[in-house]
Structures are given as structure tokens and as C-alpha cells.
Design an enzyme around this catalytic site. Structure first.
Site, PDB file in Angstrom:
ATOM      1  N   GLY A  44       0.661  -1.259  -0.020  1.00 52.03           N
ATOM      2  CA  GLY A  44       0.059  -0.065  -0.084  1.00 52.03           C
ATOM      3  C   GLY A  44       0.771   1.342   0.133  1.00 52.03           C
ATOM      4  O   GLY A  44       0.414   2.367  -0.497  1.00 52.03           O
ATOM      5  N   ASP A 102      -4.747   1.509  10.942  1.00 53.14           N
ATOM      6  CA  ASP A 102      -6.198   1.007  11.549  1.00 53.14           C
ATOM      7  C   ASP A 102      -6.098   0.672  12.989  1.00 53.14           C
ATOM      8  O   ASP A 102      -6.186   1.530  13.974  1.00 53.14           O
ATOM      9  CB  ASP A 102      -6.974   0.035  10.510  1.00 53.14           C
ATOM     10  CG  ASP A 102      -8.192   0.164  10.800  1.00 53.14           C
ATOM     11  OD1 ASP A 102      -8.929   0.883  11.559  1.00 53.14           O
ATOM     12  OD2 ASP A 102      -8.875  -1.166  10.469  1.00 53.14           O
ATOM     13  N   THR A 106      -0.340  -4.008  13.230  1.00 53.21           N
ATOM     14  CA  THR A 106       0.642  -4.332  12.358  1.00 53.21           C
ATOM     15  C   THR A 106       1.945  -3.669  12.442  1.00 53.21           C
ATOM     16  O   THR A 106       2.970  -4.135  12.742  1.00 53.21           O
ATOM     17  CB  THR A 106       0.246  -4.079  10.576  1.00 53.21           C
ATOM     18  OG1 THR A 106      -1.026  -4.650  10.410  1.00 53.21           O
ATOM     19  CG2 THR A 106       1.333  -4.714   9.728  1.00 53.21           C
ATOM     20  N   ARG A 164      -5.583   0.725  -6.750  1.00 52.34           N
ATOM     21  CA  ARG A 164      -4.380   1.289  -6.122  1.00 52.34           C
ATOM     22  C   ARG A 164      -3.687   2.592  -6.840  1.00 52.34           C
ATOM     23  O   ARG A 164      -2.975   3.394  -6.423  1.00 52.34           O
ATOM     24  CB  ARG A 164      -3.146   0.033  -6.163  1.00 52.34           C
ATOM     25  CG  ARG A 164      -3.249  -0.927  -5.309  1.00 52.34           C
ATOM     26  CD  ARG A 164      -2.109  -1.624  -5.147  1.00 52.34           C
ATOM     27  NE  ARG A 164      -2.312  -2.858  -4.580  1.00 52.34           N
ATOM     28  CZ  ARG A 164      -2.214  -3.340  -3.227  1.00 52.34           C
ATOM     29  NH1 ARG A 164      -1.998  -2.359  -2.221  1.00 52.34           N
ATOM     30  NH2 ARG A 164      -2.560  -4.508  -2.771  1.00 52.34           N
TER      31      ARG A 164
HETATM   32  P1  5GP Z   1      -3.745  -2.361  11.282  1.00 52.71           P
HETATM   33  O1  5GP Z   1      -2.947  -3.371  11.587  1.00 52.71           O
HETATM   34  O2  5GP Z   1      -3.380  -0.997  11.537  1.00 52.71           O
HETATM   35  O3  5GP Z   1      -5.342  -2.629  11.449  1.00 52.71           O
HETATM   36  O4  5GP Z   1      -4.152  -2.667  10.005  1.00 52.71           O
HETATM   37  C1  5GP Z   1      -3.384  -1.723   8.850  1.00 52.71           C
HETATM   38  C2  5GP Z   1      -3.510  -2.256   7.387  1.00 52.71           C
HETATM   39  O5  5GP Z   1      -4.840  -2.550   7.091  1.00 52.71           O
HETATM   40  C3  5GP Z   1      -3.224  -1.115   6.380  1.00 52.71           C
HETATM   41  O6  5GP Z   1      -1.816  -1.044   6.110  1.00 52.71           O
HETATM   42  C4  5GP Z   1      -4.011  -1.804   5.241  1.00 52.71           C
HETATM   43  O7  5GP Z   1      -3.224  -2.498   4.411  1.00 52.71           O
HETATM   44  C5  5GP Z   1      -5.369  -2.134   6.042  1.00 52.71           C
HETATM   45  N1  5GP Z   1      -6.219  -1.303   5.905  1.00 52.71           N
HETATM   46  C6  5GP Z   1      -6.707  -0.599   6.981  1.00 52.71           C
HETATM   47  N2  5GP Z   1      -7.760   0.322   6.746  1.00 52.71           N
HETATM   48  C7  5GP Z   1      -7.998   0.221   5.459  1.00 52.71           C
HETATM   49  C8  5GP Z   1      -8.974   0.865   4.839  1.00 52.71           C
HETATM   50  O8  5GP Z   1      -9.763   1.565   5.018  1.00 52.71           O
HETATM   51  N3  5GP Z   1      -8.898   0.610   3.383  1.00 52.71           N
HETATM   52  C9  5GP Z   1      -8.013  -0.654   2.760  1.00 52.71           C
HETATM   53  N4  5GP Z   1      -8.072  -0.623   1.446  1.00 52.71           N
HETATM   54  N5  5GP Z   1      -7.012  -0.960   3.614  1.00 52.71           N
HETATM   55  C10 5GP Z   1      -7.176  -0.880   4.756  1.00 52.71           C
HETATM   56 MG    MG Z   2      -0.435  -0.981   4.641  1.00 55.65          MG
END
Ligand code: 5GP
Ligand code: MG
Length: 185
Positions: A44, A102, A106, A164
Site C-alpha cells: 500500500g 487502523d 501491524t 491502487r
Molecule cells: P492495522 O494493523 O493498523 O489494523 O492494519 C493496517 C493495514 O490494514 C493497512 O496497512 C491496510 O493494508 C489495511 N487497511 C486498514 N484500513 C484500511 C482501509 O480503509 N482500506 C484499505 N483498503 N485497507 C485498509
Molecule cells: Mg499497509
């Protein structure tokens, strides 16, 4: 598609972030010998990193990491590395470049892992921050835009590998809020 952040707004923000990073790292005297290591989290972040780096005036090197986290029985250690960095980050100035944060899981896991190698410094830069569902606290120094709990695409961010290449960040109309369509990489 509903445009959430226009191309113009993203480009202005990327410039602003780069200026702040240039200023923050600019007065370090060890960068000629030890350039900042920009670590892009695949897939991403590839568009954001490509734009950001062209506004940076400090010495940098670039590497990429691909990882995916999952919610398991333990609170940490739930990270699968799909592509690791080419070299150790020991004594390096690490600046993580991420598309969107989010839950924070990660980045939390990646941070824990990289800190074990004792980098000279460690900071995180994300274009988008969704603090609503954050459950793993990570210190993020550079944030582009803070957004609400919407599932966004574009500017590197996908939904089932689509969208993307969009130059803006948008919300797919009709998509379920919080849909798990992304590979979360
Ligand atoms: P976390 O571990 O912070 O929950 O997840 C982060 C990853 O979840 C981001 O790098 C992304 O790949 C995915 N992600 C989180 N929110 C979104 C969103 O609104 N749209 C998309 N397409 N991917 C998201
Ligand atoms: Mg990401």
C-alpha cells in the site's frame, strides 16, 4: 467512487510532511555517513513513498518490507513477514512509511521486531490515520490526514487489489463499512 481526499490535497500534504521530515532530520550531523532508512510497507505505501521521497532533501536509502498481522491468542508475535528488509536496521535511522494505520496491530508488531535490532532512531510516518479502532498503541510522529472509520482506497491502497492507481483517496460506494477486502498488507 466518492472522493475523500483529492489529488491536490494529498500532494500538498505530502510536500508538507516532507518539509517537516527535512527539518527534523536536517540538523543531524551523521546523515552523510548514515542516511535515513525509509522502510516502505508493501504494498500500500508504494505510491506515497515514491511521492514523498522526491520532496526529501536529506540523504536517504530505501527498503521495503511486506508483513501481515493477525489476531491470535497472544497479544504480540502475530506477524507474518512476507518480505523482510535486505539488511539489519542496527544503528540505522529508521523511518517507517505506511499508507494507513487502523487497529495499529501491524505497526505495533513491526516496531517491536525492529526495535530488537537497536536502530539509532525509529519513527513512523503514515499518510492516513484511522484512530477509531486503534487497540495497539504505537507512537506515530508524522500523520498526513486523520480520517473516520471508512474503508478507503486509492493512492496505493487497494480493495481486492483494485484501485491502487487512483491519484486520490476515495470510498467505494456500496462497499460495506470496514470490509475485509484488503490483504491488509
Ligand atoms: P492495522 O494493523 O493498523 O489494523 O492494519 C493496517 C493495514 O490494514 C493497512 O496497512 C491496510 O493494508 C489495511 N487497511 C486498514 N484500513 C484500511 C482501509 O480503509 N482500506 C484499505 N483498503 N485497507 C485498509
Ligand atoms: Mg499497509
Amino acid at each position: 467512487m466518492r472522493v475523500l481526499i483529492s489529488e491536490e490535497k494529498i500532494q500538498a500534504k505530502v510536500q508538507e510532511l516532507a518539509q517537516t521530515i527535512n527539518r527534523d532530520y536536517g540538523n543531524r550531523n551523521d546523515l552523510e555517513d548514515n542516511p535515513v532508512l525509509l522502510v516502505g510497507l508493501l504494498k500500500g505505501s508504494f505510491v506515497f513513498l515514491a511521492d514523498l521521497v522526491r520532496h526529501l532533501t536529506i540523504p536517504v536509502e530505501i527498503d521495503f518490507m511486506a508483513a501481515t498481522s493477525y489476531v491470535g491468542t497472544q497479544s504480540t508475535g502475530n506477524l507474518i513477514i512476507l518480505k523482510n528488509l535486505n539488511e539489519s536496521v542496527h544503528d540505522r535511522h529508521v523511518l517507517i512509511v505506511e499508507d494507513i494505520i487502523d487497529t495499529g496491530l501491524t505497526l505495533y508488531e513491526i516496531r517491536e521486531r525492529l526495535l530488537l535490532e537497536s536502530p539509532a532512531s525509529f519513527e513512523i510516518c503514515t499518510l492516513l490515520d484511522k484512530p477509531v479502532k486503534r487497540h495497539s498503541a504505537v507512537p506515530v510522529k508524522y500523520v498526513g490526514y486523520t480520517i473516520g472509520d471508512e474503508f478507503v482506497v486509492g493512492y496505493g491502497i487497494d480493495y481486492n487489489e483494485q484501485y491502487r492507481s487512483l491519484p486520490y483517496v476515495g470510498v467505494v460506494e456500496g462497499a460495506v463499512e470496514g470490509a475485509e477486502g484488503s490483504d491488509r498488507e
